[in-house]
Design a protein around this motif. Sequence first.
Motif, PDB file in Angstrom:
ATOM      1  N   ILE A  71       0.837  -1.203   0.000  1.00  0.00           N
ATOM      2  CA  ILE A  71       0.000   0.000   0.000  1.00  0.00           C
ATOM      3  C   ILE A  71       0.872   1.253   0.000  1.00  0.00           C
ATOM      4  O   ILE A  71       0.630   2.217  -0.736  1.00  0.00           O
ATOM      5  N   THR A  72       1.922   1.239   0.807  1.00  0.00           N
ATOM      6  CA  THR A  72       2.817   2.393   0.894  1.00  0.00           C
ATOM      7  C   THR A  72       3.536   2.628  -0.430  1.00  0.00           C
ATOM      8  O   THR A  72       3.674   3.775  -0.877  1.00  0.00           O
ATOM      9  N   ALA A  73       3.985   1.559  -1.063  1.00  0.00           N
ATOM     10  CA  ALA A  73       4.673   1.688  -2.353  1.00  0.00           C
ATOM     11  C   ALA A  73       3.742   2.306  -3.398  1.00  0.00           C
ATOM     12  O   ALA A  73       4.161   3.152  -4.204  1.00  0.00           O
ATOM     13  N   ALA A  74       2.477   1.908  -3.379  1.00  0.00           N
ATOM     14  CA  ALA A  74       1.506   2.468  -4.316  1.00  0.00           C
ATOM     15  C   ALA A  74       1.291   3.952  -4.049  1.00  0.00           C
ATOM     16  O   ALA A  74       1.207   4.769  -4.985  1.00  0.00           O
ATOM     17  N   ALA A  75       1.227   4.325  -2.788  1.00  0.00           N
ATOM     18  CA  ALA A  75       1.037   5.733  -2.432  1.00  0.00           C
ATOM     19  C   ALA A  75       2.233   6.574  -2.866  1.00  0.00           C
ATOM     20  O   ALA A  75       2.078   7.708  -3.344  1.00  0.00           O
ATOM     21  N   ALA A 134      -0.936  15.939  -3.335  1.00  0.00           N
ATOM     22  CA  ALA A 134      -2.374  16.186  -3.452  1.00  0.00           C
ATOM     23  C   ALA A 134      -3.099  15.014  -4.105  1.00  0.00           C
ATOM     24  O   ALA A 134      -4.298  14.827  -3.896  1.00  0.00           O
ATOM     25  N   GLY A 135      -2.381  14.224  -4.886  1.00  0.00           N
ATOM     26  CA  GLY A 135      -3.009  13.085  -5.549  1.00  0.00           C
ATOM     27  C   GLY A 135      -3.168  11.872  -4.667  1.00  0.00           C
ATOM     28  O   GLY A 135      -3.835  10.891  -5.057  1.00  0.00           O
ATOM     29  N   VAL A 136      -2.567  11.910  -3.485  1.00  0.00           N
ATOM     30  CA  VAL A 136      -2.635  10.762  -2.573  1.00  0.00           C
ATOM     31  C   VAL A 136      -3.864  10.863  -1.688  1.00  0.00           C
ATOM     32  O   VAL A 136      -4.006  11.789  -0.886  1.00  0.00           O
ATOM     33  N   SER A 137      -4.764   9.936  -1.842  1.00  0.00           N
ATOM     34  CA  SER A 137      -5.937   9.818  -0.981  1.00  0.00           C
ATOM     35  C   SER A 137      -6.182   8.334  -0.750  1.00  0.00           C
ATOM     36  O   SER A 137      -5.644   7.484  -1.456  1.00  0.00           O
ATOM     37  N   MET A 138      -6.999   8.041   0.214  1.00  0.00           N
ATOM     38  CA  MET A 138      -7.288   6.630   0.479  1.00  0.00           C
ATOM     39  C   MET A 138      -7.955   5.989  -0.732  1.00  0.00           C
ATOM     40  O   MET A 138      -7.689   4.833  -1.075  1.00  0.00           O
ATOM     41  N   SER A 139      -8.788   6.756  -1.425  1.00  0.00           N
ATOM     42  CA  SER A 139      -9.467   6.204  -2.599  1.00  0.00           C
ATOM     43  C   SER A 139      -8.515   6.007  -3.771  1.00  0.00           C
ATOM     44  O   SER A 139      -8.597   4.996  -4.476  1.00  0.00           O
ATOM     45  N   SER A 140      -7.600   6.955  -3.989  1.00  0.00           N
ATOM     46  CA  SER A 140      -6.666   6.809  -5.112  1.00  0.00           C
ATOM     47  C   SER A 140      -5.701   5.660  -4.876  1.00  0.00           C
ATOM     48  O   SER A 140      -5.353   4.915  -5.802  1.00  0.00           O
ATOM     49  N   VAL A 141      -5.261   5.496  -3.629  1.00  0.00           N
ATOM     50  CA  VAL A 141      -4.360   4.394  -3.315  1.00  0.00           C
ATOM     51  C   VAL A 141      -5.098   3.063  -3.436  1.00  0.00           C
ATOM     52  O   VAL A 141      -4.571   2.087  -3.976  1.00  0.00           O
ATOM     53  N   ALA A 142      -6.334   3.022  -2.954  1.00  0.00           N
ATOM     54  CA  ALA A 142      -7.131   1.799  -3.052  1.00  0.00           C
ATOM     55  C   ALA A 142      -7.325   1.405  -4.509  1.00  0.00           C
ATOM     56  O   ALA A 142      -7.220   0.218  -4.871  1.00  0.00           O
ATOM     57  N   LEU A 168       0.846   8.562   5.434  1.00  0.00           N
ATOM     58  CA  LEU A 168       1.912   9.532   5.158  1.00  0.00           C
ATOM     59  C   LEU A 168       3.148   9.238   5.995  1.00  0.00           C
ATOM     60  O   LEU A 168       4.280   9.365   5.519  1.00  0.00           O
ATOM     61  N   THR A 169       2.928   8.841   7.247  1.00  0.00           N
ATOM     62  CA  THR A 169       4.059   8.471   8.106  1.00  0.00           C
ATOM     63  C   THR A 169       4.811   7.289   7.527  1.00  0.00           C
ATOM     64  O   THR A 169       6.046   7.272   7.497  1.00  0.00           O
ATOM     65  N   SER A 170       4.066   6.315   7.050  1.00  0.00           N
ATOM     66  CA  SER A 170       4.688   5.137   6.442  1.00  0.00           C
ATOM     67  C   SER A 170       5.442   5.511   5.171  1.00  0.00           C
ATOM     68  O   SER A 170       6.536   5.009   4.911  1.00  0.00           O
ATOM     69  N   MET A 171       4.872   6.409   4.364  1.00  0.00           N
ATOM     70  CA  MET A 171       5.530   6.848   3.130  1.00  0.00           C
ATOM     71  C   MET A 171       6.857   7.536   3.427  1.00  0.00           C
ATOM     72  O   MET A 171       7.865   7.288   2.759  1.00  0.00           O
ATOM     73  N   ALA A 172       6.862   8.416   4.431  1.00  0.00           N
ATOM     74  CA  ALA A 172       8.081   9.150   4.771  1.00  0.00           C
ATOM     75  C   ALA A 172       9.191   8.211   5.218  1.00  0.00           C
ATOM     76  O   ALA A 172      10.372   8.452   4.950  1.00  0.00           O
ATOM     77  N   TRP A 178       7.836  16.015  -2.522  1.00  0.00           N
ATOM     78  CA  TRP A 178       6.586  16.051  -1.762  1.00  0.00           C
ATOM     79  C   TRP A 178       6.788  15.677  -0.301  1.00  0.00           C
ATOM     80  O   TRP A 178       5.981  16.056   0.564  1.00  0.00           O
ATOM     81  N   VAL A 179       7.875  14.944  -0.015  1.00  0.00           N
ATOM     82  CA  VAL A 179       8.094  14.515   1.367  1.00  0.00           C
ATOM     83  C   VAL A 179       8.401  15.710   2.269  1.00  0.00           C
ATOM     84  O   VAL A 179       8.245  15.622   3.493  1.00  0.00           O
ATOM     85  N   LEU A 180       8.819  16.837   1.695  1.00  0.00           N
ATOM     86  CA  LEU A 180       9.082  18.022   2.505  1.00  0.00           C
ATOM     87  C   LEU A 180       7.827  18.493   3.235  1.00  0.00           C
ATOM     88  O   LEU A 180       7.919  19.115   4.289  1.00  0.00           O
TER      89      LEU A 180
END
Length: 255
Positions: free
Chosen positions: A34-38, A48-56, A77-81, A116-118
Amino acid sequence: MAPDRSLPPKLERLWGREPTPRRGPRPRLDLATITAAAIEIADEEGLAGVSMSSVASRVGVAATALYRYVGSKEDLLTSMADALAPHPPEPGDTPWRAYLALWTRAQRDIVLRHTWVLSITKFAPPLGPRRLLWLDRALTALSGTGLDDGEKVNVASTLTGYALTDAAIVHAANSGFEELEEAGIEGSVDYGEVLAEVLDPETYPALSSAVRAGAFRGGGGWTDDADFRFGLDLLLDGVEQLIARRATEGGLTEE
């Protein structure tokens, strides 16, 4: 009696410490997928393109199904960072200074590839497994320097802060100076010329003198890799002096 401490649920997930249900269907996904997809979405479209629906949608499940693996978008977001960085370079036999220069630049370059991680990076002690791996390698590189463990952690934290700050400056220079550029100020040279016009030598004697002496004529753009190297060398020179001071103090103690 020691206080009862436990990791927040989002960190339990990051460390793979959540209990696995004994009953029910086998999970189709995991947090890493899931994190890799996000991260892919953020690289393509920005945060801005990252949402629960877009990742799903990216992983092929309903948005509600994601909550079995991640508690909220904030947790994602924490997992992505944390997952953003690859494994750190191994110190091996590399001298501590050369390794930490490589280590710091690598962190800066990771952020510049995923700016975006900033928006979600917090200046707080790392708690995720990947970021702590980077900290571990920095401490390993400083083994045998004579610094105590607290000093080693502070060195690593200072260098990480520098990497993030420099990346933020470079990103802003590349994308956030439209107003200045629209006014014809397209880099440090132009900026210096504008300052020379507006600075009053009586009010700003040192800065005015530096500007007129060409302090901003080093490069054509807003940033230069030489600026990054200068700041990094300044920090590493300080670490080198601290190591030398600890060695001297140790010698005096032995006598």
